[in-house]
Write a protein that holds these residues in place. Structure first.
Motif, short mmCIF file in Angstrom:
data_model
loop_
_atom_site.label_atom_id
_atom_site.label_comp_id
_atom_site.label_asym_id
_atom_site.label_seq_id
_atom_site.Cartn_x
_atom_site.Cartn_y
_atom_site.Cartn_z
N LEU A 252 0.68 16.24 -4.23
CA LEU A 252 -0.07 15.42 -5.18
C LEU A 252 0.81 14.64 -6.16
CD1 LEU A 252 -2.65 14.66 -6.74
CD2 LEU A 252 -2.51 16.89 -7.86
N GLY B 111 3.56 7.62 -7.01
CA GLY B 111 3.72 6.43 -6.17
C GLY B 111 2.98 5.23 -6.72
N GLN B 112 1.74 5.45 -7.22
CA GLN B 112 1.00 4.29 -7.72
C GLN B 112 1.47 3.89 -9.12
OE1 GLN B 112 -3.19 4.40 -8.51
NE2 GLN B 112 -3.11 6.22 -9.78
N ASP C 51 3.07 12.34 10.41
CA ASP C 51 3.04 13.43 9.43
C ASP C 51 4.10 14.48 9.71
OD1 ASP C 51 1.06 12.48 7.74
OD2 ASP C 51 -0.53 13.15 9.09
N GLN D 15 2.99 16.45 2.04
CA GLN D 15 2.71 15.39 1.07
C GLN D 15 1.99 16.00 -0.13
OE1 GLN D 15 -0.16 12.51 2.25
NE2 GLN D 15 0.71 10.90 0.99
N HIS E 159 -9.68 13.20 -3.39
CA HIS E 159 -8.65 12.69 -2.49
C HIS E 159 -8.01 11.49 -3.17
CE1 HIS E 159 -12.08 10.13 -1.71
NE2 HIS E 159 -11.42 9.36 -0.88
N THR E 160 -6.91 11.01 -2.58
CA THR E 160 -6.11 10.04 -3.32
C THR E 160 -6.32 8.60 -2.85
OG1 THR E 160 -4.25 10.66 -1.89
CG2 THR E 160 -4.35 11.67 -4.06
N HIS E 161 -7.45 8.27 -2.26
CA HIS E 161 -7.77 6.86 -2.04
C HIS E 161 -7.88 6.17 -3.41
CE1 HIS E 161 -9.53 7.27 2.30
NE2 HIS E 161 -8.24 7.06 2.29
N ARG F 87 3.77 13.54 -6.01
CA ARG F 87 4.46 12.40 -5.42
C ARG F 87 3.49 11.23 -5.19
NH1 ARG F 87 7.11 13.96 -0.12
NH2 ARG F 87 5.84 12.29 0.73
N THR F 88 2.28 11.55 -4.76
CA THR F 88 1.30 10.50 -4.49
C THR F 88 0.91 9.78 -5.77
OG1 THR F 88 0.47 11.89 -2.71
CG2 THR F 88 -0.90 10.02 -3.34
N ASN G 283 -1.87 21.83 -5.96
CA ASN G 283 -2.20 21.36 -4.61
C ASN G 283 -3.15 22.37 -3.98
OD1 ASN G 283 -0.34 18.91 -3.93
ND2 ASN G 283 0.90 20.35 -5.12
#
Ligand SMILES: [Zn+2]
Ligand SMILES: [Zn+2]
Length: 443
Positions: free
Chosen positions: A104, A110-111, A335, A102, A70-72, A106-107, A132
């Motif tokens: 992957l 983002g960082q 969402d 949403q 997961h993207t935490h 893009r996430t 995904n």
């Protein structure tokens, strides 16, 4: 299979004199399949050391598969510092759960936006392919991969890897589903259907790397944070007949001495349950070789089924507490879901037939018809959409008997109060995506 721990810490990196032995870097595990396939599980700060080792090995190219749970932050913060991604000619396949609305790429981009990092995702030299994922099975190199949703405040997948007859399960961030698992005695199997499903996911593994962030003593103050007390990781592993359990995702506040004591407690718990389970604390730099067992056919390299990215979906929320309805509506609208609401069971049934929603959240106790009655009625409808719709009951503190009766009546799952909006959003994604991915693949 060969396994090496590059980061074992949960939540945030914690380097320093108190974490020297178990390590301070966040989640990153290197796995080599019997055919040499390189798999990296999560990309926390431990990925920096792994990337350095890979690029200095002298090989002209370094290709691999990065499986993200997961993207935490603690699972992706090493991504912009993972050296093989900067090298032209390298190819990396990156996999993570794909949430509705949403994706992957893009996430991860983002960082790496200008304000956070000087190099953008598009500027990385390697060829990167994004996948995904939903629950299912696929093959990378000669390794069989099976995915299953974990219980966490953001959509998260566990990975079950099989190579050369050996099985490794990586379950990094996961909280038990049962509302009161403390009532279980050591080694007794879980009573919630979703916990049983988790046990099945770990079944007969040679090594399970499992979230063990808290102790049972700490857990009452951490309910809903998405993590497992170490003692219950043992219960899961014992119930699943696992051979070795690596306690993982260590709390930043747990120093080496405290971890030693926790490992000892867990060993005693496994022995008390009459199990031969071997328990150890995952330590940075630690290596394990899972020697070849009964030969299984190597996996055919097969692409995973992509996560659907369609919508918008309509969700029906039925609860006689207006505050609860408002809270759920706000969480779901973030969402992009369209939410229709009812405050009693009869209206819920009427709206379900009219709107044919993708998911229904029902309060257990409502005037008119309660959640169980609405569930039974919908499961007996002629309309297949209503017979199969995911139905989730909102409960305050259901006992095991009620939970079992609900599952038998056709309840898909439970949402237990008090819950946090982040948790609701993650569970809704899993219920919708699992339902959609189930029928064609039977996973
Ligand atoms: Zn984590
Ligand atoms: Zn997490």
């Amino acid at each position: 299979m060969e396994v090496r721990f590059w980061g074992t810490r949960g939540s945030m990196a914690k380097p320093g004199p108190t974490t020297l032995r178990y390590g301070g870097n966040t989640s990153c595990v290197e796995v080599r399949g019997d055919d040499g396939t390189l798999i990296v599980l999560d990309c926390g700060t431990g990925a920096h050391g792994l990337g350095q080792a890979l690029t200095s090995s002298g090989a002209p190219h370094c290709n691999g598969h990065l499986l993200i749970t997961h993207t935490h932050w603690d699972h992706i913060q090493g991504f912009p510092f993972f050296a093989p991604l900067f090298v032209a000619g390298n190819t990396w396949d990156i996999y993570a759960p794909g949430a509705i609305g949403q994706q992957l790429e893009r996430t991860l981009a983002g960082q790496m936006e200008y304000n956070y990092f000087p190099v953008t995702l598009a500027q990385l030299g390697a060829t990167i392919r994004f996948h995904n994922l939903v629950e299912g099975r696929f093959g990378v190199g000669g390794v069989h991969v099976t995915t299953q949703y974990l219980n966490h405040p953001v959509l998260a997948l566990g990975y079950r890897l099989q190579s050369g007859g050996k099985v490794l399960v990586y379950s990094a961030d996961h909280e038990p589903h049962a509302p009161n698992p403390a009532a279980r005695s050591a080694g007794e199997p879980a009573k919630h259907d979703e916990d049983l499903r988790h046990v099945e996911f770990l079944a007969d593994a040679d090594l399970v790397i499992h979230d063990a962030q808290y102790t049972v003593e700490e857990y009452p103050g951490k309910v809903g944070w998405g993590h497992t007390p170490a003692e219950w990781a043992v219960d899961y592993a014992v119930a699943a007949r696992v051979r070795r359990l690596a306690l993982f995702h260590h709390d930043p506040l747990r120093d080496d001495g405290a971890l030693d004591r926790l490992v000892e407690t867990c060993r005693r718990r496994a022995s008390a349950a009459g199990s031969t389970l071997q328990v150890f604390g995952a330590a940075e730099g630690g290596e394990i070789t899972l020697l070849e067992g009964d030969a299984t056919a190597p996996a055919a390299a097969r692409l995973p089924e992509p996560a659907p990215n369609t919508g918008p979906h309509t969700i029906l929320v039925a609860d006689d507490d207006p505050v609860m309805v408002r809270l759920l509506t706000l969480a779901l609208e973030q969402d992009g879901f369209r939410v229709v609401t009812a405050s009693d069971g009869k209206t819920a049934l009427r709206l379900a037939r009219l709107e044919r929603p993708a998911l229904i959240l029902l309060d257990w106790e409502m005037p008119g018809a309660d959640g169980m009655e609405v569930t039974r009625t919908l499961r007996a409808e002629a309309d297949p959409v209503l017979r199969d719709v995911p139905l989730v009951l909102i409960t305050a503190q259901s006992g095991a008997e009620n939970t079992a009766a609900g599952f038998a009546a056709g309840v898909t799952d439970y949402l237990t109060k008090p819950f946090r909006p982040a948790h609701v959003r993650a569970r809704v994604q899993a219920w919708l995506l699992r339902r959609r991915s189930e029928s064609p693949h039977g996973t």
